[in-house]
Design a protein around this motif. Structure first.
Motif, PDB file in Angstrom:
ATOM      1  N   TYR A 109       8.436  89.695  55.351  1.00 26.76           N
ATOM      2  CA  TYR A 109       9.248  90.566  56.210  1.00 26.76           C
ATOM      3  C   TYR A 109      10.038  89.715  57.198  1.00 26.76           C
ATOM      4  O   TYR A 109       9.476  88.874  57.896  1.00 26.76           O
ATOM      5  CB  TYR A 109       8.320  91.535  56.942  1.00 26.76           C
ATOM      6  CG  TYR A 109       8.915  92.202  58.161  1.00 26.76           C
ATOM      7  CD1 TYR A 109      10.119  92.893  58.101  1.00 26.76           C
ATOM      8  CD2 TYR A 109       8.237  92.162  59.388  1.00 26.76           C
ATOM      9  CE1 TYR A 109      10.649  93.508  59.226  1.00 26.76           C
ATOM     10  CE2 TYR A 109       8.754  92.779  60.518  1.00 26.76           C
ATOM     11  CZ  TYR A 109       9.960  93.458  60.427  1.00 26.76           C
ATOM     12  OH  TYR A 109      10.479  94.062  61.538  1.00 26.76           O
ATOM     13  N   ARG A 127      10.551  96.160  65.797  1.00 26.34           N
ATOM     14  CA  ARG A 127      10.289  95.055  64.862  1.00 26.34           C
ATOM     15  C   ARG A 127       8.791  94.814  64.705  1.00 26.34           C
ATOM     16  O   ARG A 127       8.282  94.596  63.605  1.00 26.34           O
ATOM     17  CB  ARG A 127      10.967  93.777  65.340  1.00 26.34           C
ATOM     18  CG  ARG A 127      12.492  93.819  65.432  1.00 26.34           C
ATOM     19  CD  ARG A 127      13.154  94.143  64.114  1.00 26.34           C
ATOM     20  NE  ARG A 127      13.216  95.573  63.855  1.00 26.34           N
ATOM     21  CZ  ARG A 127      13.369  96.119  62.659  1.00 26.34           C
ATOM     22  NH1 ARG A 127      13.437  95.374  61.584  1.00 26.34           N
ATOM     23  NH2 ARG A 127      13.425  97.426  62.517  1.00 26.34           N
ATOM     24  N   ALA A 131       6.121  95.490  61.329  1.00 23.59           N
ATOM     25  CA  ALA A 131       5.145  94.525  60.819  1.00 23.59           C
ATOM     26  C   ALA A 131       3.763  95.155  60.716  1.00 23.59           C
ATOM     27  O   ALA A 131       3.042  94.955  59.724  1.00 23.59           O
ATOM     28  CB  ALA A 131       5.105  93.293  61.727  1.00 23.59           C
ATOM     29  N   LEU A 142       0.670  89.805  54.353  1.00 23.99           N
ATOM     30  CA  LEU A 142       1.977  89.855  55.008  1.00 23.99           C
ATOM     31  C   LEU A 142       2.345  88.522  55.630  1.00 23.99           C
ATOM     32  O   LEU A 142       1.535  87.900  56.319  1.00 23.99           O
ATOM     33  CB  LEU A 142       1.983  90.933  56.093  1.00 23.99           C
ATOM     34  CG  LEU A 142       3.280  91.063  56.908  1.00 23.99           C
ATOM     35  CD1 LEU A 142       4.417  91.568  56.036  1.00 23.99           C
ATOM     36  CD2 LEU A 142       3.063  91.995  58.103  1.00 23.99           C
ATOM     37  N   TRP A 144       5.220  87.569  58.232  1.00 20.28           N
ATOM     38  CA  TRP A 144       6.257  88.127  59.110  1.00 20.28           C
ATOM     39  C   TRP A 144       7.007  86.976  59.757  1.00 20.28           C
ATOM     40  O   TRP A 144       6.443  86.205  60.519  1.00 20.28           O
ATOM     41  CB  TRP A 144       5.600  89.024  60.154  1.00 20.28           C
ATOM     42  CG  TRP A 144       6.510  89.485  61.257  1.00 20.28           C
ATOM     43  CD1 TRP A 144       7.872  89.508  61.260  1.00 20.28           C
ATOM     44  CD2 TRP A 144       6.103  89.979  62.549  1.00 20.28           C
ATOM     45  NE1 TRP A 144       8.346  89.995  62.444  1.00 20.28           N
ATOM     46  CE2 TRP A 144       7.300  90.291  63.253  1.00 20.28           C
ATOM     47  CE3 TRP A 144       4.863  90.202  63.151  1.00 20.28           C
ATOM     48  CZ2 TRP A 144       7.268  90.806  64.546  1.00 20.28           C
ATOM     49  CZ3 TRP A 144       4.842  90.711  64.443  1.00 20.28           C
ATOM     50  CH2 TRP A 144       6.030  91.008  65.127  1.00 20.28           C
ATOM     51  N   ALA A 206       2.083  85.635  61.083  1.00 21.42           N
ATOM     52  CA  ALA A 206       3.362  85.812  61.769  1.00 21.42           C
ATOM     53  C   ALA A 206       3.874  84.457  62.243  1.00 21.42           C
ATOM     54  O   ALA A 206       3.130  83.678  62.845  1.00 21.42           O
ATOM     55  CB  ALA A 206       3.203  86.757  62.951  1.00 21.42           C
TER      56      ALA A 206
END
Length: 376
Positions: A109, A127, A131, A142, A144, A206
């Protein structure tokens, strides 16, 4: 890998697909309007699925039609539209559920930096919420990536800088013009996005991505003006007008869609700098990240638009980028070329010699006339 790209027709998505194909991946392009894919030079080298992220049944059907997928790139957003924050959250949840149900192993993402100081704008708060919506129990892992201003012809942020630099002899500089930002070139964004699909290289989590140097909004405008070979004066002004109103005024002054400009400008209350968790700690340097001045110069020097998969440099404008991108002189040339015989078209490049503020006035008049007479 077999990769599904949502937001395939967008600025980043269209360039990412070209990179993925060049690296030998199999790409499924997901879009709400499959007919639009014909505008892209890579259209005959990808599979296409109809996917409306707002509609859970459309998302489920798209993943079923696509077949086995290793990685999903999530590049969808509704910023600039009413209620975009809620829509974005729901869309992300729809895609996360469908990805989990079909065994997708990773979602990548691309969002923005999320400052930890003060009250966040709708855009910035949204944003982080997206996430969270993508990261569900039992779902795909994920990655991010957060980014601030992306530099490249066709990028919304860059085009706003371009039009402010072109259209104003004297550029208003509110206090937030001195906020620090960590911009990144589109070339480096694509490099990091491709790397993020590799689970052996990038652990789930992230990360922020940024270029090699920190700057300010004022210095970024100066870099653009210098690259364009212009002279502009800056005028410090008090920050007494609400940011939302500033955004609406800016949206009316430049051809970037008004709602989009307003939502982005509302986020300028915060310095936009990378956190301590950066992807560069995991991904080898691509032979040197692109400096701010070099990225701006490459975007300014863009030749006539070409198919996105044939660009000599991803900073250049593609023929599939938004019609409002590329500057006033290009828009005037395109309109004139459509209504003049071929014999005079070689001289249309003279529009590039028209002073920026005057070209902006002419372009605005032409756009209003076309909207009134043709609905375009």
């Amino acid at each position: 890998m077999r990769i599904l790209v949502t937001g395939a027709t967008g600025y980043v998505g269209s360039r990412l697909i070209a990179e993925l194909l060049a690296d030998g991946h199999e790409v499924v392009a997901a879009t709400r309007d499959p007919e639009r894919l014909g505008r892209f030079g890579w259209c005959d080298r990808v599979s296409a699925v109809l996917l409306d992220a707002d509609d859970p049944s459309s998302v489920e059907t798209a993943f079923a039609v696509a077949g086995p997928i290793d990685v999903v790139y999530y590049l969808v957003h509704a910023i600039g539209q009413p209620g975009f924050r809620e829509r974005d959250n729901a869309s992300a949840a729809n895609v996360a559920k469908a990805a989990a149900a079909t065994g997708v192993r990773r979602i990548v993402y691309l969002g923005g930096f999320v400052p930890d100081d003060g009250t966040l704008s709708e855009h910035l708060a949204g944003r982080a919420e997206v996430a969270a919506a993508l990261d569900i129990d039992g779902g795909a892992e994920l990655v991010w990536l957060g980014a601030a201003v992306i530099i490249g012809a066709g990028s919304t942020s860059f085009e706003m800088v371009r039009y402010v630099g072109d259209r104003f002899w004297v550029i208003p500089l509110p206090p937030w013009a001195e906020h620090d930002i960590d911009p990144i070139s589109i070339r480096d964004v694509l490099y990091y996005l491709v790397a993020a699909a590799d689970s052996s290289l990038v652990p789930a989590g992230a990360y922020d991505i940024a270029g090699p140097a920190r700057t300010t909004y004022r210095e970024l405008l100066t870099a653009y003006v210098d690259a364009a070979g212009e002279f502009r004066a800056g005028l410090p002004v008090d920050d007494i007008v609400p940011r939302r109103i500033v955004g609406r005024v800016a949206g009316a002054a430049v051809p970037v869609p008004t709602g989009l400009a307003a939502d982005l400008i509302e986020s300028l209350d915060h310095p936009m700098t990378a956190s301590d968790t950066v992807l560069g700690d995991h991904v080898p340097d691509p032979g040197g990240l692109t400096g701010i001045e070099d990225a701006v110069a490459a975007a300014v020097a863009s030749p006539p638009p070409r198919p996105v998969d044939e660009l000599a440099d991803p900073h250049h404008l593609a023929d599939s980028d938004p019609v409002w991108a590329g500057g006033d002189a290009l828009r005037l040339q395109r309109v004139a070329a459509a209504v003049t015989p071929g014999v005079v078209r070689p001289v249309l490049g003279l529009f590039g010699a028209v002073p920026g503020p005057l070209a902006g006035v002419l372009r605005t008049g032409v756009d209003l006339l076309l909207k009134k007479t043709c609905g375009t």
